[in-house]
Design a protein around this motif. Structure first.
Motif, PDB file in Angstrom:
ATOM      1  N   TYR A  18      -9.910  -8.782  -3.329  1.00  0.00           N
ATOM      2  CA  TYR A  18      -8.752  -9.500  -3.877  1.00  0.00           C
ATOM      3  C   TYR A  18      -9.210 -10.657  -4.748  1.00  0.00           C
TER       4      TYR A  18
ATOM      5  N   GLU B  29      -3.673   2.299  -2.073  1.00  0.00           N
ATOM      6  CA  GLU B  29      -4.781   1.406  -1.686  1.00  0.00           C
ATOM      7  C   GLU B  29      -5.306   0.631  -2.889  1.00  0.00           C
ATOM      8  N   GLU B  30      -5.521   1.331  -3.975  1.00  0.00           N
ATOM      9  CA  GLU B  30      -6.100   0.689  -5.146  1.00  0.00           C
ATOM     10  C   GLU B  30      -5.060  -0.226  -5.822  1.00  0.00           C
ATOM     11  N   GLY B  31      -3.874   0.343  -6.021  1.00  0.00           N
ATOM     12  CA  GLY B  31      -2.838  -0.361  -6.785  1.00  0.00           C
ATOM     13  C   GLY B  31      -2.364  -1.656  -6.144  1.00  0.00           C
ATOM     14  N   HIS B  32      -2.430  -1.746  -4.811  1.00  0.00           N
ATOM     15  CA  HIS B  32      -1.843  -2.922  -4.158  1.00  0.00           C
ATOM     16  C   HIS B  32      -2.661  -4.186  -4.409  1.00  0.00           C
ATOM     17  N   ARG B  33      -3.931  -3.985  -4.759  1.00  0.00           N
ATOM     18  CA  ARG B  33      -4.843  -5.145  -4.803  1.00  0.00           C
ATOM     19  C   ARG B  33      -4.448  -6.176  -5.857  1.00  0.00           C
ATOM     20  N   ASP B  34      -3.871  -5.721  -6.944  1.00  0.00           N
ATOM     21  CA  ASP B  34      -3.464  -6.662  -8.003  1.00  0.00           C
ATOM     22  C   ASP B  34      -2.244  -7.482  -7.611  1.00  0.00           C
TER      23      ASP B  34
ATOM     24  N   VAL C  44       0.842  -1.207   0.000  1.00  0.00           N
ATOM     25  CA  VAL C  44       0.000   0.000   0.000  1.00  0.00           C
ATOM     26  C   VAL C  44       0.872   1.250   0.000  1.00  0.00           C
TER      27      VAL C  44
ATOM     28  N   GLU D 231     -11.824  -6.318   0.472  1.00  0.00           N
ATOM     29  CA  GLU D 231     -10.804  -5.690  -0.383  1.00  0.00           C
ATOM     30  C   GLU D 231     -10.990  -5.984  -1.862  1.00  0.00           C
TER      31      GLU D 231
END
Ligand code: PA5
Length: 472
Positions: free
Chosen positions: A200, A173-178, A168, A198
């Protein structure tokens, strides 16, 4: 891969556990084994009768839709990440390591094939391991596969929190999900709740698939597919072994025979230690995987009826030829408390020639005999030498022979050993599918970490510890 290689069967050779090889005191009589046919048939029916109820791992080789979804996901992220990191422990990690070392190059992480990720399995929370990884890894190039059947194991969840925070921090926040893909129960556990919150990507550990029986589920298959292992071949091999093992005739069914040999050598011949001894660098971690499977499944305080029995063989792992210079002295001359399963391989991928002895050494017989031979010859000679030494010293030893190590033969081995251990549960009369001893340790750790709901346990531990410690 040529078809003849893909379909070669693994073989369980039990010649050297028999009285003819190691004598009547330590060896088993074939007639005594076959006299157990009825007991073995009953064990097999008891296990198979639960196939559709709660032993769903027996059907993992046929989960084609799940396999397709894993392959789809792997191809959707192909070439995108340099590193795949498994966060998991026990049954959520040992199989991943075992598959990677059996079916990938031992130096995969040094030079992975073009476009294929490196694989790291962080199955410990030692801060010197996790901290070093935190210092080294590049979040932009890394995919984390968080694996927990229960979805609450403290080790895995703490690692998840640590690496999520770093992701993160760098990716937002958004970018980490991938960069996170989760493998957990379909509905239960805090990890599933986190997936739901989240969004995921996630895979399911199906009901009826316990941790140590889960390597052929998304637990083991996903990270394997991500690093280019032939997961289809793995399941085909497991299915082939399933077909073989549906034959209830003891001498045709390798899992049944293996379970019976283990049981009899332990309970009737006084050998509580089961040594898995791969003569194969690639299969060394398979022995670690099996050690957990055997130890956690059969090591039990209670019988099925709830009587205190304190049962279970002790799994030990050695590796040929390395341990010839470490453990074999003990194995050949020490107490008669062990039996051995050598994992042997007919043909490796490499043939390494030893060069002709230089002219200046040719008068030195101590080195000249090696010239123009091959490492494979020497490796096999040492393996056979160990087998002969064990047999001559009256140490029961069997071999599981792989003509070659392929996804298919490894799939056969995994399925054979899982079924064998389930059958041992029947023979030893213990529940092979629970782990109260592991849970007890988890509860104590929760209490010591101050987790809500575990206050009484903490008070009990503190009272038992007292003020004095004894140490020098
Ligand atoms: O075989 C088992 O059940 C255990 O070894 C588990 O795999 C281990 O405790 C990890 O559990 P989980 O996958 O729930 O995090």
């Amino acid at each position: 891969m040529p078809e003849s290689v893909a379909v070669s069967q693994i073989h369980f050779d039990f010649t050297n556990v028999l009285v003819e090889a190691v004598g009547p005191e330590r060896g088993l009589a074939l007639a005594d084994l076959t006299a157990c046919q009825a007991q073995c048939s009953a064990a097999l029916s008891a296990v198979y009768s639960r196939r559709e109820r709660d032993l769903c791992w027996l059907d993992l080789p046929y989960a084609h839709e799940v396999l397709d979804s894993i392959l789809d996901y792997a191809s959707s992220v192909s070439g995108r990440f340099k590193n795949v990191v498994v966060l998991g422990i026990g049954g959520s990690a040992l199989g991943n390591t075992a598959l990677q070392s059996a079916l990938g190059s031992p130096f995969h992480n040094v030079q992975p094939p073009l476009g294929v990720a490196r694989l790291f399995v962080l199955d410990n929370i030692d801060p010197d391991l996790v901290g070093e990884f935190l210092d080294q890894f590049d979040p932009t190039e890394t995919l984390f596969n968080v694996i927990s059947k229960s979805g609450g194991t403290a080790e895995t969840m703490s690692q998840f929190l640590i690496f999520r925070a770093r992701l993160v921090e760098v990716l937002g926040e958004e970018g980490h999900r991938d960069h996170i893909v989760v493998t957990t129960d379909e509905t239960n556990g805090v990890l599933r709740e986190i997936v739901n919150r989240e969004g995921y990507e996630s895979f399911v550990v199906p009901d009826g698939v316990g941790g140590r029986f889960s390597v052929l589920s998304p637990v083991g298959l996903l990270s394997s597919a991500l690093v280019g292992i032939d997961v289809k071949g793995l399941l085909k091999g497991a299915a082939a072994m399933d077909k073989r093992c549906q034959n209830e005739s003891l001498l045709e069914n390798p899992a049944l025979l293996y379970a019976l040999v283990q049981y009899k050598l332990h309970e009737e011949k006084g050998m509580p230690i089961a040594v898995t001894f791969p003569y194969s660098h690639r299969l060394a971690n398979m022995a670690d995987w099996y050690a957990q499977l055997l130890g956690e499944s059969i090591g039990k305080r209670l019988s099925k009826a709830g009587k205190e029995v304190f049962r279970g063989p002790t799994p030990v792992r050695a590796v040929g030829v390395t341990d010839q210079h470490s453990q074999v002295q003990l194995y050949v001359e020490g107490p008669f408390d062990k039996w051995f399963t050598l994992l042997t391989v007919g043909r490796g991928d490499h043939e390494v020639k030893i060069p002709r002895t230089p002219a200046s050494f040719r008068d030195l017989e101590g080195v000249d005999y090696l010239g123009e031979r091959s490492l494979g010859e020497l490796f096999r000679a040492e393996r056979d030498g160990t087998r002969i030494a064990l047999t001559d010293a009256k140490r029961p030893n069997a071999s599981i022979h792989f003509e070659t190590i392929t996804a298919h033969t490894v799939g056969q081995y995994i399925y054979m050993m899982e079924l064998a251990v389930a059958l041992m549960g029947e023979l030893y009369d213990v529940n092979a599918f629970d782990q109260p001893g592991v849970e007890a340790g988890k509860v104590a750790a929760y209490a010591l970490m101050g987790r809500a709901g575990f206050e009484d346990e903490r008070a009990r531990i503190e009272a038992a510890q007292g003020d004095e410690s004894c140490a020098v």
